[in-house]
Design an enzyme around this catalytic site. Structure first.
Site, PDB file in Angstrom:
ATOM      1  N   ASN A 154      32.854  36.191  45.593  1.00 56.13           N
ATOM      2  CA  ASN A 154      32.818  36.168  44.134  1.00 56.13           C
ATOM      3  C   ASN A 154      33.546  34.930  43.614  1.00 56.13           C
ATOM      4  O   ASN A 154      34.424  34.382  44.277  1.00 56.13           O
ATOM      5  CB  ASN A 154      33.487  37.434  43.576  1.00 56.13           C
ATOM      6  CG  ASN A 154      33.391  37.501  42.052  1.00 56.13           C
ATOM      7  OD1 ASN A 154      32.391  37.115  41.466  1.00 56.13           O
ATOM      8  ND2 ASN A 154      34.441  37.996  41.414  1.00 56.13           N
TER       9      ASN A 154
ATOM     10  N   GLU B 201      37.822  47.012  44.269  1.00 58.75           N
ATOM     11  CA  GLU B 201      38.703  46.754  43.135  1.00 58.75           C
ATOM     12  C   GLU B 201      38.322  45.415  42.491  1.00 58.75           C
ATOM     13  O   GLU B 201      38.197  44.394  43.179  1.00 58.75           O
ATOM     14  CB  GLU B 201      40.164  46.718  43.587  1.00 58.75           C
ATOM     15  CG  GLU B 201      41.152  46.600  42.437  1.00 58.75           C
ATOM     16  CD  GLU B 201      42.590  46.636  42.906  1.00 58.75           C
ATOM     17  OE1 GLU B 201      43.487  46.434  42.064  1.00 58.75           O
ATOM     18  OE2 GLU B 201      42.817  46.843  44.107  1.00 58.75           O
ATOM     19  N   LEU B 202      38.157  45.396  41.205  1.00 59.68           N
ATOM     20  CA  LEU B 202      37.672  44.226  40.479  1.00 59.68           C
ATOM     21  C   LEU B 202      38.591  43.021  40.662  1.00 59.68           C
ATOM     22  O   LEU B 202      39.800  43.100  40.415  1.00 59.68           O
ATOM     23  CB  LEU B 202      37.534  44.549  38.987  1.00 59.68           C
ATOM     24  CG  LEU B 202      37.037  43.417  38.087  1.00 59.68           C
ATOM     25  CD1 LEU B 202      35.621  43.008  38.470  1.00 59.68           C
ATOM     26  CD2 LEU B 202      37.112  43.831  36.618  1.00 59.68           C
ATOM     27  N   ASP B 203      38.005  41.889  41.095  1.00 59.64           N
ATOM     28  CA  ASP B 203      38.703  40.606  41.199  1.00 59.64           C
ATOM     29  C   ASP B 203      40.006  40.704  41.987  1.00 59.64           C
ATOM     30  O   ASP B 203      41.012  40.066  41.646  1.00 59.64           O
ATOM     31  CB  ASP B 203      38.997  40.032  39.797  1.00 59.64           C
ATOM     32  CG  ASP B 203      37.730  39.651  39.067  1.00 59.64           C
ATOM     33  OD1 ASP B 203      36.711  39.399  39.735  1.00 59.64           O
ATOM     34  OD2 ASP B 203      37.752  39.611  37.822  1.00 59.64           O
ATOM     35  N   ALA B 204      39.998  41.486  43.060  1.00 56.99           N
ATOM     36  CA  ALA B 204      41.236  41.701  43.816  1.00 56.99           C
ATOM     37  C   ALA B 204      41.061  41.476  45.317  1.00 56.99           C
ATOM     38  O   ALA B 204      41.939  41.814  46.092  1.00 56.99           O
ATOM     39  CB  ALA B 204      41.760  43.117  43.570  1.00 56.99           C
TER      40      ALA B 204
END
Length: 225
Positions: A131, A167-170
């Site tokens: 991402n 987990e979002l953006d982690a």
């Protein structure tokens, strides 16, 4: 950490030879580099470069090697078998050997989505997902983060490329880039700089991944050779 001078990929490969890349992760032990060198030298190959990392606080061995060899003396199937034996010898968690000139090219899918990938989807897909996002989080959340940051007068913008997790953006970070902005920037130039930085950061992360430079490190980190 052992690191020999890094040469450009495929540089100075003798005529008639091929370049091989080996990425390795295993429990640390005495003699790993010696066995790796022996494996390559016994088939008439020559180590082109090698980068080794062993953390101070954990007995884990990470290595990336480039080597040249003659495919007539060391056929691709035999090369794979030899490195598989090396992997078994050291109980490797990760052992990948690639010959860019003859192995199938990587297929990369590009997906534009702002949805969180669920754990069930990631498990069923079974492949790594990378991402890219701007580096304005967590200070500027929600809609129009660039406008928020511009109005706040920030002086440094960035981008982060990482593996996708539920987990979002982690996920574990592969690459990060930053660039200075100033009072001379308009909102338009601010956004253009931010978007260009994201493109460069994603391209570098994909390049590192395809060149077998990335290994997982601990739970939320990466080793990038």
């Amino acid at each position: 950490m052992l690191s020999l001078a890094r040469r450009p990929l495929s540089a100075a490969v003798p005529a008639g030879n091929l370049l091989g890349i080996h990425l390795f992760q295993c429990p640390d032990a005495v003699g790993i580099v010696a066995k790796l060198s022996e494996c390559i030298a016994s088939r008439g190959g020559n180590i082109h470069s090698v980068d080794v990392f062993v953390p101070d606080d954990a007995p884990v061995f990470y290595a990336r090697s480039e080597f040249t060899y003659n495919p007539r003396l060391w056929p691709r199937d035999m090369l794979r078998t030899d490195f598989l034996h090396l992997s078994d010898c050291f109980n490797a968690q990760k052992s990948t050997v690639r010959v860019p000139d003859i192995d199938p090219k990587y297929k990369i899918a590009v997906l534009a989505s702002k949805q969180v990938m669920s754990e069930s989807f990631l498990k069923s897909y079974g492949k790594d997902i990378i991402n890219i996002h701007h580096g304005l989080l967590p200070s500027f959340k929600g809609g129009s983060p660039s406008r928020q940051a511009f109005n706040a007068g920030v002086k440094l913008i960035g981008a982060t490329s990482h593996f996708v997790t539920p987990e979002l953006d982690a996920g574990p970070i592969i690459e990060q880039m930053v660039e200075r902005v100033s009072h001379r920037d308009t909102l338009h130039s601010f956004v253009v700089k931010s978007e260009n930085l994201e493109k460069q950061c994603l391209a570098e992360a994909i390049k590192s991944y395809c060149e077998l430079r990335v290994l997982p490190y601990e739970v939320m980190k990466t080793v990038v050779f």
